[in-house]
Design a protein around this motif. Structure first.
Motif, PDB file in Angstrom:
ATOM      1  N   HIS A  19     -17.086  30.672 -11.648  1.00  0.00           N
ATOM      2  CA  HIS A  19     -17.225  29.614 -12.642  1.00  0.00           C
ATOM      3  C   HIS A  19     -17.826  27.980 -11.756  1.00  0.00           C
ATOM      4  O   HIS A  19     -17.028  27.400 -11.525  1.00  0.00           O
ATOM      5  N   ALA A  20     -19.023  28.241 -11.540  1.00  0.00           N
ATOM      6  CA  ALA A  20     -19.514  27.121 -10.757  1.00  0.00           C
ATOM      7  C   ALA A  20     -21.287  27.257 -11.019  1.00  0.00           C
ATOM      8  O   ALA A  20     -21.808  28.113 -11.337  1.00  0.00           O
ATOM      9  N   LEU A  21     -21.764  26.214 -10.298  1.00  0.00           N
ATOM     10  CA  LEU A  21     -23.222  26.230 -10.495  1.00  0.00           C
ATOM     11  C   LEU A  21     -23.798  27.306  -9.254  1.00  0.00           C
ATOM     12  O   LEU A  21     -23.009  27.270  -8.217  1.00  0.00           O
TER      13      LEU A  21
ATOM     14  N   LEU B  17     -33.562  28.251  -9.102  1.00  0.00           N
ATOM     15  CA  LEU B  17     -32.370  29.289  -9.020  1.00  0.00           C
ATOM     16  C   LEU B  17     -32.797  30.484  -8.353  1.00  0.00           C
ATOM     17  O   LEU B  17     -31.997  30.824  -7.369  1.00  0.00           O
ATOM     18  N   LEU B  18     -33.860  30.910  -8.428  1.00  0.00           N
ATOM     19  CA  LEU B  18     -34.289  32.208  -7.811  1.00  0.00           C
ATOM     20  C   LEU B  18     -34.652  31.854  -6.276  1.00  0.00           C
ATOM     21  O   LEU B  18     -34.383  32.702  -5.657  1.00  0.00           O
ATOM     22  N   ALA B  19     -35.155  30.735  -5.948  1.00  0.00           N
ATOM     23  CA  ALA B  19     -35.561  30.442  -4.709  1.00  0.00           C
ATOM     24  C   ALA B  19     -34.155  30.208  -3.775  1.00  0.00           C
ATOM     25  O   ALA B  19     -34.049  30.620  -2.718  1.00  0.00           O
TER      26      ALA B  19
ATOM     27  N   LEU C 235     -27.422  35.577 -11.916  1.00  0.00           N
ATOM     28  CA  LEU C 235     -27.296  34.076 -12.035  1.00  0.00           C
ATOM     29  C   LEU C 235     -27.288  33.478 -13.199  1.00  0.00           C
ATOM     30  O   LEU C 235     -28.139  33.868 -14.226  1.00  0.00           O
ATOM     31  N   GLY C 236     -26.464  32.453 -13.359  1.00  0.00           N
ATOM     32  CA  GLY C 236     -26.327  31.920 -14.837  1.00  0.00           C
ATOM     33  C   GLY C 236     -26.086  32.812 -15.975  1.00  0.00           C
ATOM     34  O   GLY C 236     -26.853  33.033 -16.776  1.00  0.00           O
TER      35      GLY C 236
END
Length: 412
Positions: free
Chosen positions: A121-123, A153-155, A73-74
């Protein structure tokens, strides 16, 4: 590990960097060049932090099993995805909304893992994956731990990406707080009130005082004993609004300039990462300095009550300190850090608030209205210039604006 925004959407290690001369022809091109250069410097610092790298390598080695599917993530440079693949992961989904995704592609493909990685390439919140993952990994641990979207993010990823019983890195977050008496911190927030600055601009200092500042402080800068503030299980959902209070015991006479927050983060079982100013094994990540609106004199033995309130999803942090003796309450908030009033910003967060498009928003809406899946880029330019010749002050600026809108919101 994309760009931090707002209060702690700023990542550690931001520098002014040189930009190629070809990029300085106009303001937006300079910005594009500096952002890319800044991104490279930022991620160079991450991969150069040997303490941080060793801890993540140890955690991933304990969590990732041969054949696992991993979501990064990220992902930034995808250094954690690379560690996962080297640990035996079968596949990594690398997600990042910034230009760092190209750095991730080059890294994993150059390392021979092109067939084992997919790049988004996105949120993260806008990505849908075809498979559930065995492990989700993320290093969006901010200066104060919670202040870079880590919890949200994690949730979200846990609900949508992770198999039942799957693992995540990190898994727990402990927050700590102390009071600061530091000349460096005073200089950090006093620039707009410096003698060489015209007096008419001194009022801007109030904005600097209402921000979370990344500061690399040491034990000598603390005037109070460190106090535990919160213990968050990142494997569970957390409330949107959080409030914590700590009792700070003053250990020397002086002046409290503000509060300092830091984290201890459990990446995997018994693998802890910290940016603590009192831990020699801390990683190279600044702590979160929260200035008081005015200095507070204290003596040895005084007890100070400090409260931190946060809505991480809205980038809002409020900090309060109760002065010993008269009990007066000094408060500050990131809501006061901009040039809009706190009341205005709070009103804009209300569910019944009716937002209105700004002038740039209306212009972007016009441009995107011509992106119908049939017109070429040249035809879109021609149509907008014909129908809305005064959308921008000059034809050259209109052309640049159209290019920006299409680059940001249209598929390549």
């Amino acid at each position: 590990m994309g760009r931090m925004r707002g209060l702690a959407r700023q990542r550690p290690g931001r520098y002014l960097v040189a930009v190629p001369s070809a990029a300085v022809r106009c303001g937006h091109r300079l910005l594009e060049g500096s952002v890319v250069s800044d991104m490279l410097d930022e991620h160079l610092e991450y991969v150069s932090d040997q303490a941080r790298m060793a801890l993540f390598r140890q955690a991933i080695g304990r969590v990732v099993k041969p054949g696992d599917s991993v979501v990064d993530l990220g992902c930034g440079s995808a250094v954690l995805g690379l560690m996962s693949l080297k640990a035996g992961a079968r596949h990594v989904d690398a997600i990042d909304s910034t230009s760092a995704i190209d750095l991730a592609k080059g890294t994993l493909q150059g390392a021979g893992f092109a067939g084992h990685a997919h790049f988004h390439h996105a949120l993260t919140s806008r990505v849908e994956l075809p498979r559930e993952a065995d492990v989700i990994i993320c290093d969006h641990v901010g200066y104060f731990g919670f202040d870079y979207g880590l919890i949200e993010l994690l949730a979200d990823a846990r609900r949508r990406f992770l198999k039942p019983g799957g693992a995540q890195v990190p898994r727990r977050l402990r927050l700590f707080l102390s009071a600061v008496d530091s000349e460096g911190c005073r200089k950090e927030t006093s620039g707009w009130a410096a003698p060489e600055v015209p007096a008419e601009f001194h009022w801007v200092r109030a904005s600097a005082l209402a921000r979370v500042h990344p500061m690399q402080l040491k034990a000598a800068d603390l005037i109070a004993a460190p106090a535990a503030l919160a213990d968050l299980n990142l494997m569970e959902d957390q409330p949107d609004f959080m409030s914590w209070t700590a009792t700070l015991a003053i250990e020397r006479e002086g002046v409290i300039d503000g509060l300092l927050g830091w984290f201890e983060c459990e990446l995997a079982q018994d693998v802890w990462m910290t940016n603590s100013p009192v831990n020699a094994a801390a990683i190279a990540r600044p702590q979160a300095y929260l200035p008081l609106s005015e200095p507070m004199e204290v003596n040895v033995g005084d007890v100070v009550q400090a409260t931190i309130m946060a809505r991480p999803a809205d980038n809002v942090v409020v900090w309060q300190v109760q002065r010993p003796g008269d009990g007066a309450l000094l408060s500050n908030s990131t809501l006061n850090s901009g040039f809009d009033s706190a009341v205005h910003r709070l009103m804009s967060l209300r569910p019944d608030h009716v937002p209105q498009l700004s002038a740039p928003g209306r212009a972007r809406q016009i441009v995107l209205g011509y992106c119908d899946g049939k017109r070429t880029r040249a035809e879109i330019h021609e149509a907008v210039a014909r129908d809305h010749p005064r959308l921008m002050p000059t034809p050259a600026e209109l052309s640049r604006f159209i290019n920006e809108a299409l680059a940001q919101d249209a598929s390549s």
